[in-house]
Design an enzyme around this catalytic site. Structure first.
Site, short mmCIF file in Angstrom:
data_model
loop_
_atom_site.label_atom_id
_atom_site.label_comp_id
_atom_site.label_asym_id
_atom_site.label_seq_id
_atom_site.Cartn_x
_atom_site.Cartn_y
_atom_site.Cartn_z
N HIS A 84 0.84 -1.22 0.00
CA HIS A 84 0.00 0.00 0.00
C HIS A 84 0.87 1.26 0.00
O HIS A 84 0.52 2.26 -0.61
CB HIS A 84 -0.95 0.01 1.20
N ASP A 128 -3.74 -2.68 -4.83
CA ASP A 128 -2.71 -3.71 -4.63
C ASP A 128 -1.90 -3.93 -5.91
O ASP A 128 -0.67 -4.02 -5.87
CB ASP A 128 -3.36 -5.05 -4.25
N HIS A 139 -9.69 -1.79 -4.18
CA HIS A 139 -8.54 -2.19 -3.37
C HIS A 139 -7.63 -3.15 -4.14
O HIS A 139 -6.40 -3.08 -4.04
CB HIS A 139 -8.93 -2.79 -2.02
N HIS A 169 -1.60 -10.70 -5.13
CA HIS A 169 -0.17 -10.37 -5.02
C HIS A 169 0.72 -11.38 -5.75
O HIS A 169 1.67 -11.00 -6.43
CB HIS A 169 0.26 -10.32 -3.56
ZN LIG Z 1 -3.95 -4.63 -0.09
#
Ligand SMILES: [Zn+2]
Length: 308
Positions: free
Chosen positions: A79, A242, A238, A265
């Site tokens: 973040h 990311d 969000h 991720h």
């Molecule tokens: Zn995140």
């Protein structure tokens, strides 16, 4: 020329560590051109520094984690990294007195606010961009992510959650990345999780700092947070946040079109590594004028006030 950037002056913040639940102090300091983004663990003797790079991302379980060759870790960097991307910061020292960056409110906004208040300094060296020249794609089951050539940075992301609190019509988001667009449309989107995951993680001493203060939490039917959502499409935004951080782990803005379905991720990092694994996929580009880049950053000439 379009120049590399760093902070104007040092700034620090204290917050809670997501994993430990303990207080963490982070100090951000200006760094010379060519330094990159370097994290240092000041709680270790001797101190350990880890440069932000796609190859140093070793663990993507709960957050993006940088790991040194000696195995020392710094977690929850994504973040912050997304905020650095929006500010166009190429060079920065980040000192933390714990194995993680403070989670703040689970979004990028506190970092964006803090760092933009410290000010941006342009350095006397050309800023390097990673320009995609050949399409790359990675897949994992039905999940996929790809980068293809384009002017500027175009981002298009779809999630697919079936949950009463997650509107199916709010699971796609696409936009042209700029510091301003990220700040206004994406930066406040918080991380999210399900109550049953929180109970599981706490019973395994994971995410001890996780709370309604730094995540959107859902039970079987609804969002538990009394304040509700910050955007109607906060969940997909969000994931966009990311991806912005994950793709900036090389320390360079990518110029191209990013498209992804149910990515996270691990897949984002695999995509970045795949791009960088073959020099035929990309070129390092520098520019004489910002208008030729197709990406504008916050700070310096874009000193629009950010909301606290
Ligand atoms: Zn995140």
């Amino acid at each position: 020329m379009v120049r590399q950037r760093t902070l104007e002056k040092p700034v620090s913040v204290v917050g809670i560590g997501l994993h430990s639940g303990a207080k963490v102090k982070a100090v951000f300091s200006p760094a010379p051109a060519g330094t990159g983004i370097v994290y240092t663990r000041t709680d270790l003797d001797p101190r350990v520094s880890i440069k932000c790079s796609a190859d140093n991302v070793r663990d993507t379980q709960l957050s993006t984690t940088l790991v040194s060759p000696e195995g020392e870790r710094i977690s929850t960097v994504e973040h912050l990294t997304a905020a650095l991307c929006a500010l166009g910061i190429d060079n920065l020292h980040v000192e933390v007195n714990a194995p993680e960056v403070p989670v703040m409110d689970g979004s990028s906004q506190p970092f964006l606010y803090l760092l933009s208040r410290a000010g941006i300094r342009e350095l006397d060296a050309p800023k390097e961009f990673i320009k995609v020249v050949r399409k790359v794609r990675v897949e994992d089951g039905d999940k996929w992510a790809e980068l293809s050539p384009a002017a500027g940075l175009l981002m298009d992301l779809t999630i697919s959650f079936k949950h009463p609190a997650m509107d199916p019509a709010m699971q796609h988001f696409a936009y042209r990345f700029s510091g301003q667009a990220f700040s206004e449309q994406v930066s406040r989107a918080r991380t999210f999780c399900f109550m049953k995951d929180v109970e599981y993680m706490h019973s395994h001493h994971l995410a001890l700092g996780g709370s309604l203060e730094n995540a959107v939490v859902m039970d079987d039917y609804r969002v538990v947070n009394p304040e509700g959502l910050r955007y109607p499409d906060e969940f997909v935004k969000h994931k966009m946040l990311d991806a912005t951080g994950d793709l900036y782990m090389s320390g360079h803005t990518i110029l191209g079109q990013f498209r992804a379905y149910k990515t996270g991720h691990a897949l984002n990092n695999m995509l970045l590594r795949t791009l960088l694994s073959d020099p035929a996929n990309y070129e390092l580009a520098t520019f004489a004028h910002e208008r030729s880049v197709g990406v504008e950053y916050l700070g310096a000439r874009h000193a629009a006030p950010l909301q606290a």
